[in-house]
Every structure is written in structure tokens, then in C-alpha cells.
Design a protein around this motif. Sequence first.
Motif, mmCIF file in Angstrom:
data_model
loop_
_atom_site.group_PDB
_atom_site.id
_atom_site.type_symbol
_atom_site.label_atom_id
_atom_site.label_comp_id
_atom_site.label_asym_id
_atom_site.label_seq_id
_atom_site.Cartn_x
_atom_site.Cartn_y
_atom_site.Cartn_z
ATOM 1 N N ARG A 140 -29.090 21.253 -3.417
ATOM 2 C CA ARG A 140 -29.038 22.504 -2.661
ATOM 3 C C ARG A 140 -27.668 22.615 -2.008
ATOM 4 O O ARG A 140 -26.894 21.666 -2.005
ATOM 5 C CB ARG A 140 -30.156 22.559 -1.611
ATOM 6 C CG ARG A 140 -31.581 22.474 -2.150
ATOM 7 C CD ARG A 140 -31.930 23.480 -3.250
ATOM 8 N NE ARG A 140 -32.201 24.819 -2.792
ATOM 9 C CZ ARG A 140 -33.410 25.334 -2.627
ATOM 10 N NH1 ARG A 140 -34.490 24.615 -2.860
ATOM 11 N NH2 ARG A 140 -33.547 26.582 -2.232
ATOM 12 N N THR A 141 -27.378 23.762 -1.413
ATOM 13 C CA THR A 141 -26.039 23.984 -0.873
ATOM 14 C C THR A 141 -26.038 24.073 0.651
ATOM 15 O O THR A 141 -27.070 24.346 1.276
ATOM 16 C CB THR A 141 -25.436 25.291 -1.422
ATOM 17 O OG1 THR A 141 -26.213 26.394 -0.928
ATOM 18 C CG2 THR A 141 -25.414 25.301 -2.943
ATOM 19 N N GLU A 169 -24.626 26.429 2.176
ATOM 20 C CA GLU A 169 -24.904 27.844 2.454
ATOM 21 C C GLU A 169 -26.407 28.082 2.577
ATOM 22 O O GLU A 169 -26.856 28.832 3.436
ATOM 23 C CB GLU A 169 -24.311 28.740 1.367
ATOM 24 C CG GLU A 169 -22.794 28.801 1.377
ATOM 25 C CD GLU A 169 -22.097 27.525 0.876
ATOM 26 O OE1 GLU A 169 -22.679 26.773 0.045
ATOM 27 O OE2 GLU A 169 -20.974 27.261 1.339
ATOM 28 N N GLU A 170 -27.185 27.440 1.708
ATOM 29 C CA GLU A 170 -28.648 27.571 1.799
ATOM 30 C C GLU A 170 -29.152 26.948 3.103
ATOM 31 O O GLU A 170 -30.047 27.500 3.753
ATOM 32 C CB GLU A 170 -29.319 26.911 0.596
ATOM 33 C CG GLU A 170 -29.139 27.681 -0.693
ATOM 34 C CD GLU A 170 -29.681 26.936 -1.892
ATOM 35 O OE1 GLU A 170 -30.459 27.548 -2.660
ATOM 36 O OE2 GLU A 170 -29.340 25.745 -2.081
ATOM 37 N N GLN A 188 -28.508 29.335 5.776
ATOM 38 C CA GLN A 188 -29.458 30.455 5.696
ATOM 39 C C GLN A 188 -30.773 30.081 6.374
ATOM 40 O O GLN A 188 -31.352 30.880 7.110
ATOM 41 C CB GLN A 188 -29.686 30.826 4.223
ATOM 42 C CG GLN A 188 -30.563 32.040 4.040
ATOM 43 C CD GLN A 188 -30.775 32.394 2.568
ATOM 44 O OE1 GLN A 188 -30.205 31.783 1.666
ATOM 45 N NE2 GLN A 188 -31.624 33.364 2.327
ATOM 46 N N LEU A 217 -36.392 22.676 1.814
ATOM 47 C CA LEU A 217 -35.184 23.024 1.059
ATOM 48 C C LEU A 217 -34.788 21.872 0.140
ATOM 49 O O LEU A 217 -34.542 22.072 -1.051
ATOM 50 C CB LEU A 217 -34.040 23.366 2.035
ATOM 51 C CG LEU A 217 -32.725 23.819 1.425
ATOM 52 C CD1 LEU A 217 -32.889 25.140 0.675
ATOM 53 C CD2 LEU A 217 -31.663 23.957 2.513
ATOM 54 N N LYS A 265 -38.676 27.315 -3.258
ATOM 55 C CA LYS A 265 -37.960 28.590 -3.362
ATOM 56 C C LYS A 265 -37.680 29.118 -1.965
ATOM 57 O O LYS A 265 -38.488 28.975 -1.054
ATOM 58 C CB LYS A 265 -38.787 29.607 -4.143
ATOM 59 C CG LYS A 265 -38.907 29.251 -5.599
ATOM 60 C CD LYS A 265 -39.642 30.313 -6.375
ATOM 61 C CE LYS A 265 -39.704 29.857 -7.818
ATOM 62 N NZ LYS A 265 -40.201 30.825 -8.721
ATOM 63 N N MET A 266 -36.524 29.751 -1.828
ATOM 64 C CA MET A 266 -36.082 30.241 -0.518
ATOM 65 C C MET A 266 -37.098 31.215 0.086
ATOM 66 O O MET A 266 -37.343 31.179 1.289
ATOM 67 C CB MET A 266 -34.710 30.898 -0.646
ATOM 68 C CG MET A 266 -34.018 31.099 0.660
ATOM 69 S SD MET A 266 -33.759 29.617 1.663
ATOM 70 C CE MET A 266 -32.296 28.939 0.915
#
Length: 120
Positions: free
Chosen positions: A32-33, A35-36, A39, A108, A113-114
Motif C-alpha cells: 500500500r502507499t 498516500e493511502e 487518506q 489497509l 478495499k478503501m
Amino acid sequence: MKETEKHNEKIAKLIFASVYPHYVTKVESKGRTKEELHQVIEWLTGFNGTKLQEMIDEKVTFETFFDKATLNPDAELITGTICGYKIEEIENPLTKKARYLDKLIDELAKGKKMEKILRQ
């Protein structure tokens, strides 16, 4: 597991900036990133990237971090077990918020899923 006052105090005094790199490492090691991660943190706390960086730079405690946060009203939908604690059973409000964050980061890292993570 039963929460204790000592445990609650430990979380309150923990410096967010000291834990944040571990969050980044955990999610990035699972594909994962950052940025995620941001978020997810913004969804829970209302902190955008700039405000999050301020919290890190100021080396605020978890107590201050969550005092300054505007908790998402859907945070109550975060349930389950994290670090041996059932989130729904945690009585201390600060500890509960910290465990909400832990749970979201765990989801995460596990590849959820987001939309599910953000309770949409």
C-alpha cells in the motif's frame, strides 16, 4: 484484554511522530502507499497532509493529536479486535480513538478495499 489506567496513560503520552514511521513501514511493506495511509488518517481525523505534517513536526502526543482532530462520525462503525482489545469494549475515549486508527491501518495493510476501510 482489559484496559488499565496505566495502559491508557501510556497511549496518551505516546508521541505520534514516533509511531507514524511504523505506520508507513507497515502499509508500504504490504504493497500500500503513504498516500493511502494519509487518506485513512484524514478520513478518521480530518487532518489533511499539511496538518498531519504539522502534528508530526510538533511532536504532539496522541492525546493532543486526537484533541485537535475532528473525528469522523462514522468512526463508530469501526469494530473488531486490535492488539488484543475489542474496540467496542474500550471505555477510555482516547484509547478507543487510538485503536480506531490502529484498526484502519491494519485493514489497509491487509489489503482491504478503501471503500470498506472508509466505511462507505
